[in-house]
Design a protein around this motif. Structure first.
Motif, short mmCIF file in Angstrom:
data_model
loop_
_atom_site.label_atom_id
_atom_site.label_comp_id
_atom_site.label_asym_id
_atom_site.label_seq_id
_atom_site.Cartn_x
_atom_site.Cartn_y
_atom_site.Cartn_z
N UNK A 11 79.93 77.73 49.74
CA UNK A 11 79.07 76.65 50.24
C UNK A 11 78.97 75.53 49.22
N UNK A 12 78.83 75.90 47.94
CA UNK A 12 78.81 74.89 46.89
C UNK A 12 80.13 74.15 46.79
N UNK A 13 81.24 74.88 46.98
CA UNK A 13 82.56 74.25 46.94
C UNK A 13 82.72 73.22 48.05
N UNK A 14 82.23 73.55 49.25
CA UNK A 14 82.32 72.62 50.38
C UNK A 14 81.55 71.34 50.07
N UNK A 15 80.35 71.49 49.53
CA UNK A 15 79.55 70.31 49.18
C UNK A 15 80.23 69.48 48.10
N UNK A 16 80.85 70.15 47.14
CA UNK A 16 81.55 69.44 46.06
C UNK A 16 82.76 68.68 46.60
N UNK A 17 83.50 69.30 47.53
CA UNK A 17 84.66 68.63 48.12
C UNK A 17 84.22 67.40 48.91
N UNK A 18 83.15 67.54 49.69
CA UNK A 18 82.64 66.40 50.45
C UNK A 18 82.21 65.26 49.53
N UNK A 19 81.72 65.61 48.36
CA UNK A 19 81.23 64.60 47.43
C UNK A 19 82.34 63.95 46.62
N UNK A 20 83.32 64.74 46.17
CA UNK A 20 84.32 64.23 45.22
C UNK A 20 85.76 64.32 45.74
N UNK A 21 85.95 64.40 47.06
CA UNK A 21 87.28 64.62 47.63
C UNK A 21 88.28 63.54 47.25
N UNK A 22 87.84 62.33 46.99
CA UNK A 22 88.76 61.23 46.67
C UNK A 22 89.25 61.26 45.23
N UNK A 23 88.69 62.16 44.43
CA UNK A 23 89.01 62.15 43.00
C UNK A 23 89.87 63.33 42.56
N UNK A 24 90.35 64.13 43.52
CA UNK A 24 91.17 65.29 43.16
C UNK A 24 92.55 64.85 42.66
N UNK A 25 93.06 65.57 41.69
CA UNK A 25 94.39 65.31 41.13
C UNK A 25 95.32 66.40 41.65
N UNK A 26 96.00 66.13 42.78
CA UNK A 26 96.78 67.15 43.47
C UNK A 26 97.99 67.64 42.70
N UNK A 27 98.69 66.79 41.92
CA UNK A 27 99.80 67.35 41.12
C UNK A 27 99.36 68.50 40.23
N UNK A 28 98.17 68.39 39.66
CA UNK A 28 97.64 69.48 38.84
C UNK A 28 97.38 70.72 39.68
N UNK A 29 96.80 70.53 40.86
CA UNK A 29 96.49 71.66 41.73
C UNK A 29 97.74 72.41 42.15
N UNK A 30 98.78 71.68 42.54
CA UNK A 30 100.01 72.34 42.99
C UNK A 30 100.66 73.12 41.86
N UNK A 31 100.52 72.65 40.63
CA UNK A 31 101.08 73.38 39.50
C UNK A 31 100.27 74.63 39.18
N UNK A 32 98.98 74.60 39.49
CA UNK A 32 98.11 75.72 39.13
C UNK A 32 98.21 76.90 40.09
N UNK A 33 98.34 76.63 41.39
CA UNK A 33 98.20 77.69 42.38
C UNK A 33 99.18 78.86 42.20
N UNK A 34 100.48 78.64 41.96
CA UNK A 34 101.36 79.80 41.77
C UNK A 34 100.95 80.65 40.57
#
Length: 257
Positions: free
Chosen positions: A61-84
């Protein structure tokens, strides 16, 4: 599941869990890593194993609220490197749990968190200040993402303690406040949601735990709003100090019997 239900909690126990839920919301939108205190409170009030199942939907629930608040500031290249790497860490954490008892798990994670806090402080003092995160396309950037990703997956699997690990990674990579919060928001929403089937399969999430969650999640919202208000009033240096301090507190808590 061996746990107290909502109806078995006394006033002080419910108040402690409500405060912990509020702190989850605050940590998700302001000082990531502060919810290590919430982990300790839940484990103190509820049976330790059962507490992870109760806490997981509250974290989401906290994650959902955080995504709604800061969704425009995510750095997706970092995320894709982290998940595997995180997936590999989850597997390693599962194997570790096969033979390690609670004492070994807590001591190992506590020591890791304190070590990483020290390394991050050293890196931030010796590195040049930059406004952009480390490039994950470089060899050094990929190696860092893999190592922290494995460690984050490992700690989130064995103790729901992946937050401080990723906080240390994002700080060491040079993320500023909004990029830090946006990237970690998406990261933990995806990782925590993926853990739901496993927790349910282990009997850690059931009707009683969800009823308790339904009440406690009401306290996550004001915590998140408080965090959103506070983050605009915290400068970058204080923000980093608070994140590191929360990580140290979490590490010490895990080391204390």
């Amino acid at each position: 599941m061996d746990m107290m239900t909502l109806w078995h909690l006394n006033g002080w126990e419910f108040a402690a869990l409500a405060f912990a839920a509020l702190l989850v919301g605050f940590s998700k939108t302001a000082v990531s890593g502060a919810n290590t205190v919430s982990l300790a409170i839940f484990a103190a009030v509820l049976p330790a194993k059962a507490s992870t199942g109760v806490l997981l939907p509250i974290l989401i629930a906290g994650d959902v609220l955080a995504v709604l608040t800061y969704r425009r500031h995510a750095h997706w290249p970092t995320l894709w490197k982290l998940f595997p790497a995180v997936a590999a860490g989850v597997v390693a954490g599962t194997l570790f749990l096969v033979w390690a008892d609670d004492g070994i798990v807590r001591t190992s994670i506590g020591a890791i968190l304190l070590m990483m806090a020290g390394v991050t402080v050293w890196r931030r003092r010796t590195a040049d200040a930059t406004g952009e995160p480390d490039a994950v396309t470089t060899r050094a950037g990929r190696a860092k993402a893999r190592s922290y990703g494995v460690l984050g997956g490992f700690t989130t699997m064995v103790a729901n303690a992946g937050g401080p690990v990723m906080s240390m990674y994002l700080l060491s990579a040079g993320f500023r406040k909004l990029g830090f919060l946006g990237t970690s928001a998406f990261f933990f929403l995806i990782v925590n949601t993926s853990k739901l089937p496993f927790s349910a399969g282990l009997g850690l999430i059931d009707a009683d735990s969800l009823l308790l969650d339904a009440v406690l999640v009401l306290f996550v919202v004001p915590g998140a709003l408080l965090g959103r208000w506070a983050v605009n009033r915290i400068n970058q240096r204080l923000f980093e100090q608070l994140v590191i301090a929360a990580t140290v507190v979490g590490g010490v808590q895990l080391l204390v019997p």
